[in-house]
Design a protein around this motif. Structure first.
Motif, short mmCIF file in Angstrom:
data_model
loop_
_atom_site.label_atom_id
_atom_site.label_comp_id
_atom_site.label_asym_id
_atom_site.label_seq_id
_atom_site.Cartn_x
_atom_site.Cartn_y
_atom_site.Cartn_z
N ARG A 139 -8.41 -0.80 -0.29
CA ARG A 139 -7.86 -2.03 -0.86
C ARG A 139 -6.99 -2.76 0.16
O ARG A 139 -7.00 -3.99 0.22
CB ARG A 139 -7.04 -1.72 -2.12
CG ARG A 139 -7.89 -1.36 -3.34
CD ARG A 139 -7.06 -1.43 -4.62
NE ARG A 139 -5.97 -0.45 -4.62
CZ ARG A 139 -6.11 0.81 -5.04
NH1 ARG A 139 -7.30 1.26 -5.44
NH2 ARG A 139 -5.08 1.62 -5.04
N LEU A 140 -6.26 -2.00 0.96
CA LEU A 140 -5.45 -2.60 2.02
C LEU A 140 -6.33 -3.36 2.99
O LEU A 140 -6.03 -4.50 3.37
CB LEU A 140 -4.66 -1.50 2.75
CG LEU A 140 -3.93 -1.92 4.04
CD1 LEU A 140 -2.89 -3.00 3.76
CD2 LEU A 140 -3.27 -0.71 4.70
N ALA B 162 -6.91 3.34 -2.07
CA ALA B 162 -5.76 2.47 -1.77
C ALA B 162 -5.85 1.91 -0.36
O ALA B 162 -5.54 0.73 -0.12
CB ALA B 162 -4.46 3.24 -1.96
N ILE B 163 -6.27 2.74 0.57
CA ILE B 163 -6.41 2.29 1.96
C ILE B 163 -7.53 1.26 2.09
O ILE B 163 -7.41 0.27 2.83
CB ILE B 163 -6.62 3.50 2.89
CG1 ILE B 163 -5.32 4.32 2.96
CG2 ILE B 163 -7.08 3.06 4.28
CD1 ILE B 163 -5.45 5.64 3.68
N GLU C 53 1.85 1.87 -3.49
CA GLU C 53 0.73 2.42 -4.25
C GLU C 53 0.55 3.91 -3.95
O GLU C 53 0.36 4.73 -4.85
CB GLU C 53 -0.55 1.66 -3.93
CG GLU C 53 -0.57 0.23 -4.43
CD GLU C 53 -1.83 -0.50 -4.01
OE1 GLU C 53 -2.76 0.16 -3.49
OE2 GLU C 53 -1.89 -1.73 -4.19
N THR D 201 0.83 -1.21 0.00
CA THR D 201 0.00 0.00 0.00
C THR D 201 0.86 1.26 0.00
O THR D 201 0.52 2.24 -0.67
CB THR D 201 -0.94 0.00 1.21
OG1 THR D 201 -1.80 -1.14 1.11
CG2 THR D 201 -1.78 1.26 1.26
#
Length: 352
Positions: free
Chosen positions: A267-268, A264-265, A243, A240
């Motif tokens: 997705r983490l 992105a967070i 990214e 992450t």
């Protein structure tokens, strides 16, 4: 102890000259530390005292053995640190405030005499830590506040065992003692990533050696399983961070970067849930970390303690697991300027 008081006095004077950190900040640090130091009780006497509660006596016996193992087997300092005990009556001894810009993973640093620049500010008061966090948020910074269970004065005073260090099992206590004593063995002024990764390497190798020596096979298996989970967690965080680094480096408006950052967070979090449910079975030890806000400051704080650990563990193996040789090698690398220090550690192919 008088040496430490003189050091504190110098720090307060310097802070007034530089204007970097206020005198009131140092005052709270001095007051909080002295309250702990004046409440110390000798571990040996606690063990011998018939009025000591049975459970506490057992923990002190274990702590004493761990402390001796640190000196005898890990070549850590043989001094008065962790040979006394203080019940501080709260869950955390200090609170660390980390901060980073909204679109950067580089943490803000604060500089102190003797100890150098570090990517956090520590407070004995949760209220003071929270107030600083609010102030930094008002400046547009991402902020992360976390409780700390142990801290080191790098040998300037006789650091005691704290009740917060006994909050978990003996393995946790051993890890803390080995980690904090490692800071007394080698400390590079102003390089937290180097210092913390080194201490984590001593901590992890030391705990494994201690468990093997005790014949604690089941505990060793649990510890190694926890280390594997931690490595997988850190891999997710590192992915992450990569990214986010690309997002922050690309062109685009603040609104676009902000939306991409949030995605992105998320997705983490999704990757974590998948890993937890598919690979970890019922283990949910990282749920709290993911349930609370995730931002640049929190990700940066995690990286400080983890990014160079693998390099130190490799160097330890290159030194044939000999702690004295390992410390000497780390100390030599630590004398290099920062860019060469990181490069030498990463490229090491022999005991330096």
């Amino acid at each position: 102890m008088r040496t430490f008081y003189r050091l504190v006095a110098v720090m307060i004077v310097v802070s007034g000259l530089t204007g970097c950190i206020s005198v009131s900040y140092y005052a709270q640090s001095v007051q909080g530390h002295l309250q702990i130091m004046t409440a110390r009780r000798d571990v040996g006497k606690l063990i011998e005292d018939p009025s000591t509660p049975k459970a506490l006596r057992a923990r002190m016996v274990s702590a004493s053995a761990i402390r001796q193992f640190a000196t005898d087997e890990l070549a850590l300092p043989d001094n008065s640190s962790y040979r006394s005990y203080v019940d501080i009556g709260r869950d955390s001894v200090t609170y660390a405030v980390f901060a980073a810009p909204e679109f950067s993973l580089t943490p803000r640093t604060w500089c102190f005499p003797v100890f150098g620049c570090v990517p956090y500010r520590g407070y004995f008061s949760k209220k003071s830590a929270t107030e600083t966090a609010v102030e930094l948020q008002g400046q547009g910074m991402d902020v992360f506040v976390t409780g700390i269970t142990a801290y080191s004065t790098l040998g300037w005073s006789s650091d005691p065992l704290l009740s917060t260090m006994l909050s978990q099992d003996e393995t946790y206590l051993a890890a803390l003692v080995f980690h904090e004593l490692a800071h007394q063995r080698v400390y590079v002024h102003g390089d937290s990533a180097f210092n913390e990764a080194f201490a984590v390497a001593v901590e992890t190798t030391g705990v494994k050696k201690w468990l093997r020596a005790a014949g604690a096979t089941a505990q060793l298996r649990r510890y190694e399983a926890a280390e594997r989970r931690k490595a997988e967690f850190l891999t997710l965080v590192s992915q992450t961070r990569d990214e986010l680094g690309q997002i922050y480096g690309n062109s685009g408006t603040s609104e676009q970067k902000r939306a991409a950052k949030m995605a992105a967070i998320e997705r983490l979090r999704t990757r974590y849930r998948h890993m937890r449910d598919r690979r970890w079975g019922r283990y949910r030890g990282y749920d709290a970390w993911f349930a609370s806000p995730i931002n640049n400051a929190k990700l940066a704080a995690t990286s400080v303690y983890s990014d160079r650990v693998t390099a130190f563990l490799r160097l330890f193996d290159l030194c044939s697991g000999n702690y004295a040789r390992f410390y000497a090698s780390v100390r030599r690398i630590g004398l290099l300027d920062e860019p060469h220090r990181a490069e030498t550690l990463a490229a090491a192919d022999s005991c330096y």
